[in-house]
Design a protein around this motif. Structure first.
Motif, PDB file in Angstrom:
ATOM      1  N   PHE A  55       0.830  -1.214   0.000  1.00 11.08           N
ATOM      2  CA  PHE A  55       0.000   0.000   0.000  1.00 11.08           C
ATOM      3  C   PHE A  55       0.858   1.256   0.000  1.00 11.08           C
ATOM      4  CE2 PHE A  55      -1.631   3.285   2.939  1.00 11.08           C
ATOM      5  CZ  PHE A  55      -2.641   3.812   2.142  1.00 11.08           C
ATOM      6  N   TYR A  56       1.880   1.290   0.841  1.00  9.35           N
ATOM      7  CA  TYR A  56       2.762   2.459   0.876  1.00  9.35           C
ATOM      8  C   TYR A  56       3.515   2.620  -0.443  1.00  9.35           C
ATOM      9  CZ  TYR A  56       1.935   2.599   5.911  1.00  9.35           C
ATOM     10  OH  TYR A  56       1.344   2.689   7.148  1.00  9.35           O
ATOM     11  N   PHE A  88      10.714  13.459  -4.524  1.00  8.30           N
ATOM     12  CA  PHE A  88      10.516  12.849  -3.209  1.00  8.30           C
ATOM     13  C   PHE A  88       9.777  11.519  -3.325  1.00  8.30           C
ATOM     14  CE2 PHE A  88       7.881  12.136   0.540  1.00  8.30           C
ATOM     15  CZ  PHE A  88       8.801  12.237   1.571  1.00  8.30           C
ATOM     16  N   PHE A  89       8.651  11.500  -4.032  1.00  8.07           N
ATOM     17  CA  PHE A  89       7.831  10.295  -4.080  1.00  8.07           C
ATOM     18  C   PHE A  89       8.412   9.231  -5.013  1.00  8.07           C
ATOM     19  CE2 PHE A  89       4.554  13.312  -2.515  1.00  8.07           C
ATOM     20  CZ  PHE A  89       4.229  12.621  -1.355  1.00  8.07           C
ATOM     21  N   LEU A  95      12.462   2.934  -2.662  1.00  5.75           N
ATOM     22  CA  LEU A  95      12.896   2.576  -1.315  1.00  5.75           C
ATOM     23  C   LEU A  95      11.900   1.621  -0.646  1.00  5.75           C
ATOM     24  CD1 LEU A  95      14.358   5.912   0.129  1.00  5.75           C
ATOM     25  CD2 LEU A  95      15.577   3.952  -0.830  1.00  5.75           C
ATOM     26  N   TRP A  96      10.618   1.791  -0.926  1.00  3.67           N
ATOM     27  CA  TRP A  96       9.634   0.866  -0.360  1.00  3.67           C
ATOM     28  C   TRP A  96       9.826  -0.539  -0.901  1.00  3.67           C
ATOM     29  CZ3 TRP A  96       7.466   1.303   3.988  1.00  3.67           C
ATOM     30  CH2 TRP A  96       7.019   2.516   4.482  1.00  3.67           C
ATOM     31  N   THR A  97      10.314  -0.669  -2.140  1.00  2.61           N
ATOM     32  CA  THR A  97      10.584  -2.017  -2.657  1.00  2.61           C
ATOM     33  C   THR A  97      11.690  -2.702  -1.867  1.00  2.61           C
ATOM     34  OG1 THR A  97      12.238  -1.319  -4.314  1.00  2.61           O
ATOM     35  CG2 THR A  97       9.918  -1.255  -4.971  1.00  2.61           C
ATOM     36  N   THR A  98      12.629  -1.923  -1.333  1.00  2.00           N
ATOM     37  CA  THR A  98      13.695  -2.534  -0.528  1.00  2.00           C
ATOM     38  C   THR A  98      13.157  -3.019   0.814  1.00  2.00           C
ATOM     39  OG1 THR A  98      14.393  -0.408   0.464  1.00  2.00           O
ATOM     40  CG2 THR A  98      15.419  -1.052  -1.622  1.00  2.00           C
ATOM     41  N   THR A  99      12.163  -2.330   1.377  1.00  3.23           N
ATOM     42  CA  THR A  99      11.570  -2.802   2.630  1.00  3.23           C
ATOM     43  C   THR A  99      10.795  -4.097   2.412  1.00  3.23           C
ATOM     44  OG1 THR A  99       9.491  -1.553   2.394  1.00  3.23           O
ATOM     45  CG2 THR A  99      11.361  -0.414   3.402  1.00  3.23           C
ATOM     46  N   ILE A 100      10.160  -4.226   1.243  1.00  2.00           N
ATOM     47  CA  ILE A 100       9.450  -5.463   0.923  1.00  2.00           C
ATOM     48  C   ILE A 100      10.437  -6.614   0.772  1.00  2.00           C
ATOM     49  CG2 ILE A 100       8.013  -6.600  -0.815  1.00  2.00           C
ATOM     50  CD1 ILE A 100       6.709  -3.875  -1.351  1.00  2.00           C
ATOM     51  N   ALA A 101      11.534  -6.350   0.063  1.00  2.00           N
ATOM     52  CA  ALA A 101      12.561  -7.381  -0.098  1.00  2.00           C
ATOM     53  C   ALA A 101      13.164  -7.760   1.254  1.00  2.00           C
ATOM     54  CB  ALA A 101      13.651  -6.888  -1.050  1.00  2.00           C
ATOM     55  N   PHE A 102      13.437  -6.770   2.089  1.00  2.00           N
ATOM     56  CA  PHE A 102      14.002  -7.024   3.414  1.00  2.00           C
ATOM     57  C   PHE A 102      13.041  -7.863   4.257  1.00  2.00           C
ATOM     58  CE2 PHE A 102      14.293  -5.875   7.907  1.00  2.00           C
ATOM     59  CZ  PHE A 102      15.637  -6.121   8.166  1.00  2.00           C
ATOM     60  N   LEU A 124      10.766   5.741   8.901  1.00  2.57           N
ATOM     61  CA  LEU A 124      11.877   6.672   9.103  1.00  2.57           C
ATOM     62  C   LEU A 124      12.899   6.539   7.984  1.00  2.57           C
ATOM     63  CD1 LEU A 124      13.288   8.748  10.931  1.00  2.57           C
ATOM     64  CD2 LEU A 124      14.350   6.825  12.147  1.00  2.57           C
ATOM     65  N   TYR A 125      13.186   5.314   7.606  1.00  2.00           N
ATOM     66  CA  TYR A 125      14.159   5.053   6.541  1.00  2.00           C
ATOM     67  C   TYR A 125      13.683   5.592   5.188  1.00  2.00           C
ATOM     68  CZ  TYR A 125      15.744   2.048   2.670  1.00  2.00           C
ATOM     69  OH  TYR A 125      16.160   1.571   1.457  1.00  2.00           O
ATOM     70  N   VAL A 126      12.444   5.286   4.817  1.00  2.00           N
ATOM     71  CA  VAL A 126      11.948   5.671   3.488  1.00  2.00           C
ATOM     72  C   VAL A 126      11.712   7.166   3.391  1.00  2.00           C
ATOM     73  CG1 VAL A 126      10.049   5.434   1.857  1.00  2.00           C
ATOM     74  CG2 VAL A 126      10.944   3.414   3.017  1.00  2.00           C
ATOM     75  N   TRP A 127      10.883   7.704   4.281  1.00  2.00           N
ATOM     76  CA  TRP A 127      10.532   9.122   4.172  1.00  2.00           C
ATOM     77  C   TRP A 127      11.717  10.011   4.528  1.00  2.00           C
ATOM     78  CZ3 TRP A 127       6.685   8.551   1.318  1.00  2.00           C
ATOM     79  CH2 TRP A 127       5.637   7.684   1.590  1.00  2.00           C
ATOM     80  N   GLY A 128      12.526   9.574   5.507  1.00  2.00           N
ATOM     81  CA  GLY A 128      13.689  10.371   5.875  1.00  2.00           C
ATOM     82  C   GLY A 128      14.722  10.429   4.770  1.00  2.00           C
TER      83      GLY A 128
END
Length: 319
Positions: A55-56, A88-89, A95-102, A124-128
């Motif tokens: 979703f994000y 930004f977006f 970056l959100w794809t890396t959180t999914i992979a992680f 914090l990681y993605v938006w920051g």
């Protein structure tokens, strides 16, 4: 965002074509990612942590596509806002794809169940990181107007900063995703071979078929970013080498493929079996009886499948 970089030294007619390509591709991405966002809002059963990350991702893609579509709405403030928000977006999206992979790696390979506790760290990681990259990009940047787009890097310093704040983290994300999914696929392959060696024939075929579906799907994830941004990267490198010469067909591929990233993500990440099952169940409530005779395999047959995106996979160790 990449569109302004692709339009320098092109004729007005060429820029109009690029604007049309950007508008059409971005609209498709906006619709695709918006559909995933709508599904998350409407279907309560999808509001699990695994799909929350999707979703994000879809939300970032939708906003990136939206600001790419509106182009240069006016002089001054709106031009600056369009340039900053698009950058930004778009950064937030990959970056959100890396959180999914992680998350998938931590669940499947490391057998951890604490991924939900990391949600605040993901934000914090993605938006920051996206904010920092966007602010740094303003260094050496000459905000100008090229056709319908804002934020054109005219100076050499601006081009270098743009490459560092976008393409360097982008290819870092691609390498991370590729390495992560390679480990996940290898782990699942080993688990499949163990299950095949220990189970009955019927279960062996089912397990192998289910795992092959997952392997095929996960293998495409890193290719989405590569396909979306390979031409843009080549175009940037060419611009460094020959800044006064633009290749029109390369610019078309650059703009078009980058704008389609949201559509590719919505299909690969969003349209999994959980989403399809939720849609089929709603359609069954309003599906006319006559149509059910022609399309009998709706939610009943598909509801038997328990495949879901990024759900914790429990691999049984041999006793």
């Amino acid at each position: 965002m990449t569109m302004a970089m692709a339009t320098g030294n092109l004729t007005a007619h060429d820029r109009q074509i690029l604007a049309a390509v950007n508008g059409g591709a971005s609209s498709l991405s906006f619709v695709g990612s918006g559909f995933i966002v709508l599904c998350y809002v409407l279907f309560k059963e999808l509001r699990k942590f695994s799909f929350k990350l999707v979703f994000y991702l879809a939300l970032s893609d939708m906003l990136c596509s939206f600001f790419s579509i509106i182009g240069d709405p006016s002089q001054g403030f709106f031009c600056y806002a369009q340039g900053y928000t698009t950058h930004f977006f778009c950064v937030a999206s990959f970056l959100w794809t890396t959180t999914i992979a992680f998350t998938l790696h931590r669940t499947v390979v490391r057998h951890k169940t604490d991924v939900e506790d990391l949600e605040s760290m993901f934000h914090l990681y993605v938006w920051g990181t996206s904010l920092v990259m966007t602010v740094i990009r303003s260094i050496g940047n000459d905000h100008g107007h090229l056709g319908v787009w804002c934020w054109a890097q005219i100076g050499q310093t601006g081009k270098v900063v743009h490459f560092i704040t976008f393409y360097v983290p982008l290819w870092g994300a691609i390498l991370f995703n590729g390495f992560t999914y390679f480990q996940v696929i290898r782990m699942l392959n080993n688990a499949t071979r163990m299950a095949v060696g220990m189970s009955e024939r019927g279960y062996q075929l089912d397990a192998r078929a289910d795992n092959m579906k997952a392997l095929n799907r996960w293998g495409y994830y890193p290719l989405i970013l590569i396909g979306s941004w390979a031409f843009g990267t080549i175009n940037r490198v060419h611009d460094f080498i020959e800044p006064g010469h633009k290749i029109f067909w390369l610019s078309v591929l650059d703009v078009g493929m980058a704008a389609l990233m949201g559509l590719f993500n919505s299909i690969a990440y969003g349209l999994n079996s959980s989403v399809r099952r939720a849609i089929y169940e709603r359609l069954d409530l309003f599906w006319p009886e006559k149509l059910r005779r022609w399309f009998p395999c709706s939610s009943k047959s598909r509801g038997q499948q328990q495949e879901s995106e990024l759900v914790s996979l429990k691999i049984q160790d041999p006793q």
